[in-house]
Scaffold this motif. Sequence first.
Motif, PDB file in Angstrom:
ATOM      1  N   ILE A 245       0.823  -1.211   0.000  1.00 10.57           N
ATOM      2  CA  ILE A 245       0.000   0.000   0.000  1.00 10.57           C
ATOM      3  C   ILE A 245       0.859   1.263   0.000  1.00 10.57           C
ATOM      4  CG2 ILE A 245      -1.701   1.343   1.315  1.00 10.57           C
ATOM      5  CD1 ILE A 245      -2.677  -1.419   2.435  1.00 10.57           C
ATOM      6  N   LEU A 246       1.871   1.298   0.879  1.00 12.23           N
ATOM      7  CA  LEU A 246       2.666   2.515   1.087  1.00 12.23           C
ATOM      8  C   LEU A 246       4.005   2.502   0.354  1.00 12.23           C
ATOM      9  CD1 LEU A 246       1.948   2.926   4.915  1.00 12.23           C
ATOM     10  CD2 LEU A 246       0.790   4.054   3.002  1.00 12.23           C
ATOM     11  N   LYS A 247       4.317   1.392  -0.322  1.00 11.92           N
ATOM     12  CA  LYS A 247       5.530   1.303  -1.150  1.00 11.92           C
ATOM     13  C   LYS A 247       6.823   1.542  -0.356  1.00 11.92           C
ATOM     14  CE  LYS A 247       2.611   1.004  -4.573  1.00 11.92           C
ATOM     15  NZ  LYS A 247       2.248  -0.323  -5.124  1.00 11.92           N
ATOM     16  N   LYS A 248       6.885   1.000   0.830  1.00 14.92           N
ATOM     17  CA  LYS A 248       8.088   1.079   1.666  1.00 14.92           C
ATOM     18  C   LYS A 248       8.560  -0.327   2.003  1.00 14.92           C
ATOM     19  CE  LYS A 248       7.854   5.620   2.029  1.00 14.92           C
ATOM     20  NZ  LYS A 248       8.868   6.521   1.447  1.00 14.92           N
ATOM     21  N   LYS A 249       9.753  -0.435   2.589  1.00 20.13           N
ATOM     22  CA  LYS A 249      10.306  -1.748   2.923  1.00 20.13           C
ATOM     23  C   LYS A 249       9.480  -2.428   4.005  1.00 20.13           C
ATOM     24  CE  LYS A 249      15.167  -0.985   1.682  1.00 20.13           C
ATOM     25  NZ  LYS A 249      16.562  -0.984   2.175  1.00 20.13           N
ATOM     26  N   GLN A 250       9.258  -3.733   3.830  1.00 16.40           N
ATOM     27  CA  GLN A 250       8.484  -4.511   4.802  1.00 16.40           C
ATOM     28  C   GLN A 250       9.174  -4.543   6.158  1.00 16.40           C
ATOM     29  OE1 GLN A 250       7.413  -8.353   3.299  1.00 16.40           O
ATOM     30  NE2 GLN A 250       6.271  -8.960   5.114  1.00 16.40           N
ATOM     31  N   LYS A 251      10.497  -4.574   6.161  1.00 14.66           N
ATOM     32  CA  LYS A 251      11.275  -4.605   7.397  1.00 14.66           C
ATOM     33  C   LYS A 251      10.984  -3.397   8.269  1.00 14.66           C
ATOM     34  CE  LYS A 251      16.104  -4.439   8.968  1.00 14.66           C
ATOM     35  NZ  LYS A 251      17.519  -4.394   8.514  1.00 14.66           N
ATOM     36  N   ASN A 252      10.846  -2.216   7.663  1.00 15.89           N
ATOM     37  CA  ASN A 252      10.583  -0.989   8.421  1.00 15.89           C
ATOM     38  C   ASN A 252       9.239  -1.053   9.126  1.00 15.89           C
ATOM     39  OD1 ASN A 252      12.997  -0.031   7.422  1.00 15.89           O
ATOM     40  ND2 ASN A 252      12.057   1.155   5.770  1.00 15.89           N
ATOM     41  N   PHE A 253       8.229  -1.565   8.429  1.00 19.89           N
ATOM     42  CA  PHE A 253       6.901  -1.671   9.035  1.00 19.89           C
ATOM     43  C   PHE A 253       6.904  -2.682  10.191  1.00 19.89           C
ATOM     44  CE2 PHE A 253       5.607  -0.267   4.682  1.00 19.89           C
ATOM     45  CZ  PHE A 253       5.055   0.956   5.076  1.00 19.89           C
TER      46      PHE A 253
END
Length: 359
Positions: free
Chosen positions: A295-303
């Motif tokens: 959804i937010l196009k960021k790294k999964q690790k950060n979430f």
Amino acid sequence: MNKRHQVSPYLVYFIVYNSQVGVGILGFQRTIAAKAGYDAWIGVIVAGCFVQVFIWIMYKLLEKADGDIVDVHSKVFGNILGSVLSFIIMIYYWLASVSVLLGFIEIIQVWMFPTLPTWILGTLILGLVYYCVSGGFRVVVGVSFLSFIFPQIMLIVLYIFPLKEAHFSNLLPIMNHSYNDMFDAVKNSMYTLAGTEALLMYYPFIRDAKSSKKFAHLAVLFTTLLYTVSAIVSFTFYSEIQIKETIWPELSLIKIIRLSYLERFEYLYISMYLIIVSALLSLLLWCSTRGLKRILKKKQKNFFIILSLLSVVISQLITEQFKVTLDKYVTQMNLWIFYGYIPILLIIFTILRRRKQNG
């Protein structure tokens, strides 16, 4: 989807089992018996039938969309509204993981280490979960497989001891409660059997996904039978007053186990249960962070790091009343989103698809 990241269809059996068997099986007997009494085991079977229907609905929806729930929302509602609706479901996955984490921490503190701070337990468990999730979906599935093999043997053996003192006359007469009471047992059992909704996110990671449907149905059948047996064993062992006052009926059954070489069997049982809880948390957090990544196009690790830190903070600051409220809202979200909204979404998606084909 690259086949290297996908898993074999038969492994869906273990994923579905892992998603359904969490800390809920340790105390659901008290909840379902609150109004329906000893007839509540019938509610478990009825709830299992509803879950089977829900599995069929999810497969139909995902087969038509050829993707996960994020793809479905994007095709039906567009990118903006679709992302908002997907975001709500990802938050549900996270809140469900927080509910499981808090429930297991409470068990550890009551039964094993009453003075150990909550944040330490939360950090240790989530550290183990991070190790699993960081390895990718295949590692999460591997842990789900282990959560079935080892603890399952102990679960089945556990039921043998109480049967020696069982009073099956407790179950008679059958169906002597009102339909409203039985409906309450079905509703509570449906949340206990929840977890299959994780399929909405990991469906694209199944190789030849259509052929995995039978394994998903078999897993739900097995967990339904497991929960039914657990309920019957507890109902035949405890009196109706005891079952309504015992917080964790299945854990309390452990007290009757006497081994010459092991005095506190519950320590071993709860420690083994860490495998089940870790596997379930890994699956829920993988679903949540995978969806947020899309959804937010960021790294999964950060979430994952953000959600884990929030989980630890919440677990430390939470009160008993807040925990009850959280469990209540997670239950309501599960029933409304997955047993209400998803079937409606399938109808809308089918209508839009036919219009597009005819147009």
